[in-house]
Design an enzyme around this catalytic site. Structure first.
Site, short mmCIF file in Angstrom:
data_model
loop_
_atom_site.label_atom_id
_atom_site.label_comp_id
_atom_site.label_asym_id
_atom_site.label_seq_id
_atom_site.Cartn_x
_atom_site.Cartn_y
_atom_site.Cartn_z
CE LYS A 283 -7.09 -3.75 -4.91
NZ LYS A 283 -5.93 -2.83 -5.10
CE LYS B 148 -1.95 -1.53 3.88
NZ LYS B 148 -3.36 -1.32 3.62
NE ARG B 149 -2.22 6.17 -1.02
CZ ARG B 149 -2.53 6.89 0.05
NH1 ARG B 149 -1.77 7.92 0.42
NH2 ARG B 149 -3.61 6.63 0.75
C1 LIG Z 1 -5.44 -1.92 -4.17
C2 LIG Z 1 -4.25 -1.09 -4.43
C3 LIG Z 1 -3.94 -0.04 -3.56
C4 LIG Z 1 -4.77 0.29 -2.34
O1 LIG Z 1 -4.25 -0.44 -1.25
P1 LIG Z 1 -4.73 -0.18 0.25
O2 LIG Z 1 -4.14 -1.36 0.99
O3 LIG Z 1 -6.22 -0.22 0.25
O4 LIG Z 1 -4.17 1.11 0.67
C5 LIG Z 1 -2.82 0.74 -3.81
N1 LIG Z 1 -2.04 0.48 -4.88
C6 LIG Z 1 -2.30 -0.53 -5.74
C7 LIG Z 1 -1.37 -0.78 -6.89
C8 LIG Z 1 -3.41 -1.36 -5.54
O5 LIG Z 1 -3.66 -2.36 -6.39
#
Ligand SMILES: *Cc1c(COP(=O)(O)O)cnc(C)c1O
Length: 500
Positions: free
Chosen positions: A347, A235-236
């Site tokens: 996911k 995640k970021r």
């Molecule tokens: C799903 C996704 C995110 C979001 O991730 P979080 O865990 O909800 O912050 C960020 N970047 C990519 C490439 C993703 O596929």
């Protein structure tokens, strides 16, 4: 209908007014009525510092006519606020579209809220906190504008395309309707108790882990063992998402091995990925910390391969499609009350990872769906976080009284992961010891204890896989199809059109 996806496009409220008034010669009230009926606004953050402010000077220089219209919108809007809340000066200054303190700014969220007929949050908890905190004044003025639409993700990309092995297994078991009707996954529930199904499920996961191991070798040179637990946080990079809390847990496990090299610890591979904003120095330093801890842990003969730490470079949707399907454990450890929804959490769970997480964002609803017993919950609640802050939270006290945490922080500060440089990670450790705005110290004992429970559960492969299958079976709610349907019903008021 125009849906404002966050505040980034909210200047279009004023631009539509300009088009209607200047180009179509429509009177102000009619134009404003049309504009408000046209726009809806989806809020995506609870962090007040993340709400966009654009400088009035920039507007004046680039689009002076739009600025003039924003001033007129604001003038009329504040008159309406005055009529509704006479004498409430605080409300007037908070709701003003122009921030008048110091250099002047346009508050893009205020422009979006003023010019929209519907405002929504992206998870149940997020919408509740929006109403109590950042948009409280707006609920008092326009209660009927507020809605919740919990986010979702598309199962076509995040299961069918990215996890063909799992997709084939599901279709062989319950038929092929599930990608378009994700609630059908419920039919998998009985298979959680079927040992031969669980074995096939385990093999699919293992193959996904082998594929990711090959990519990790290619991109980082690090060798990882596909039979180890893949504990993943992608995640970021942000302090509120607390990748550094994950690192504190890794160092805790490393220290336990150093103090007792013969200790019985199931092998784990900790995988991180994510972008840091270019100007966010602490986030860059968090990436450095992950890589530095990896350099030491991965090469320590006492560890003997039982812990591996990988920073997977260039996290994007393409890489993500190899990462989510290979996870055993999903790290969703944000400070409660800070993550609007999260979609990575969905996911992972759809692909049969178990979650370790706080009661934050959509984690709350994921746990409701999969069942408390199939989710590793830890940490302060959003209310407890607020309560601690009111009662002069003292992170240093926790450091002084928790022996493992004390040793972990001291090891970083002694330069153990920075070739003797005791200052490199000071911006992180000093912030934790003296401020800790994201409450890592408060959650550390709860997090590491929960990680011990994860390790204990992992030892029982059939139980772990039973829980993982139930996660997949119960994630139907988090299809983006359900989200879009809710936007149709609650926000856009449109009915489905059947193609002949
Ligand atoms: C799903 C996704 C995110 C979001 O991730 P979080 O865990 O909800 O912050 C960020 N970047 C990519 C490439 C993703 O596929």
């Amino acid at each position: 209908m125009i849906q404002l996806n966050d505040t980034h496009p909210s200047v279009s409220v004023a631009e539509l007014m300009r088009i209607l008034i200047d180009e179509y010669k429509i009177d102000w009230d009619t134009a404003w009525n049309t504009t408000c009926k046209t726009f809806s606004y989806t809020n995506h953050t609870l962090l007040p510092e993340a709400l966009e402010k654009w400088s009035v000077g920039l507007f004046a220089y680039l689009i002076p006519r739009v600025l003039e219209i924003i001033y007129e919108i604001n003038h009329r809007f504040l008159n309406e606020v005055k009529r509704n809340f006479p004498g409430d000066e605080g409300k007037l200054s908070r709701m003003s579209i122009i921030d008048e303190a110091g250099e002047k700014y346009v508050r893009m969220a205020n422009l979006a809220c003023a010019g929209s007929s519907a405002i929504n949050g992206v998870a149940a908890l997020h919408t509740e906190l929006l109403k109590q905190q950042v948009l409280h004044d707006w609920v008092e003025m326009f209660p009927q504008r507020f809605h919740n639409v919990t986010n979702g993700v598309t199962p076509r990309r995040f299961i069918v395309l990215s996890n063909p092995g799992l997709s084939k297994l599901i279709t062989e078991s319950i038929g092929d309707k599930w990608p378009a009707r994700l609630d059908e996954l419920r039919k998998l529930e009985p298979f959680a108790d079927d040992a031969s199904f669980r074995e096939q499920f385990r093999k699919v996961k293992l193959e996904n882990k082998r594929i990711l191991a090959t990519l990790i070798k290619e991109r980082t040179g690090i060798t990882v063992d596909p039979s180890s637990m893949y504990d993943i946080q992608v995640k970021r990079i942000h302090e509120y998402k607390r990748q550094h809390l994950n690192v504190l847990n890794i160092i805790t496990r490393y220290l336990r091995i150093k103090q007792n090299p013969g200790i019985d610890i199931a092998p784990r591979t900790f995988i991180f990925g994510g972008k840091a904003a270019p100007g966010y120095h602490v986030a860059k330093l968090m990436i450095k910390l992950i890589n530095s801890v990896g350099d030491v842990v991965n090469n320590d003969p006492d560890v003997n391969g039982r812990l591996k730490v990988v920073f997977f470079p260039d996290f994007n949707v393409t890489n993500a499609q190899h990462i989510y399907p290979a996870a055993d454990l999903s790290e969703q450890i944000s400070t409660a009350g800070k993550e609007a929804s999260g979609t990575g959490n969905m996911k992972f769970s759809m692909n049969g990872a178990l979650t370790i997480g706080t009661l934050d964002g959509a984690n709350v609803e994921i746990r409701e769906e999969v069942g408390d017993e199939n989710f590793f919950l830890f940490g302060l609640t959003a209310a407890q976080v607020e309560e601690s802050k009111r009662n002069q939270y003292d992170p240093h006290f926790i450091y002084d009284h928790n022996a493992e945490l004390h040793d972990v922080i001291n090891m970083i500060n002694a330069g153990h992961f920075s070739k003797g440089d005791c200052n490199l990670f000071k911006p992180i450790t000093d912030n934790l010891l003296w401020h800790d705005p994201y409450m890592l110290m408060a959650d550390y004992p709860l997090y590491t204890a929960c990680q011990d429970l994860v390790a204990e559960t992992w030892k029982n492969t059939s139980e772990w896989n039973r829980m993982a299958v139930l996660n997949v079976a119960r994630m139907g709610k988090f299809s983006s199809d359900r989200s879009i349907q809710e936007y149709c019903e609650k926000i856009w008021k449109v009915k489905p059109f059947r193609m002949k």
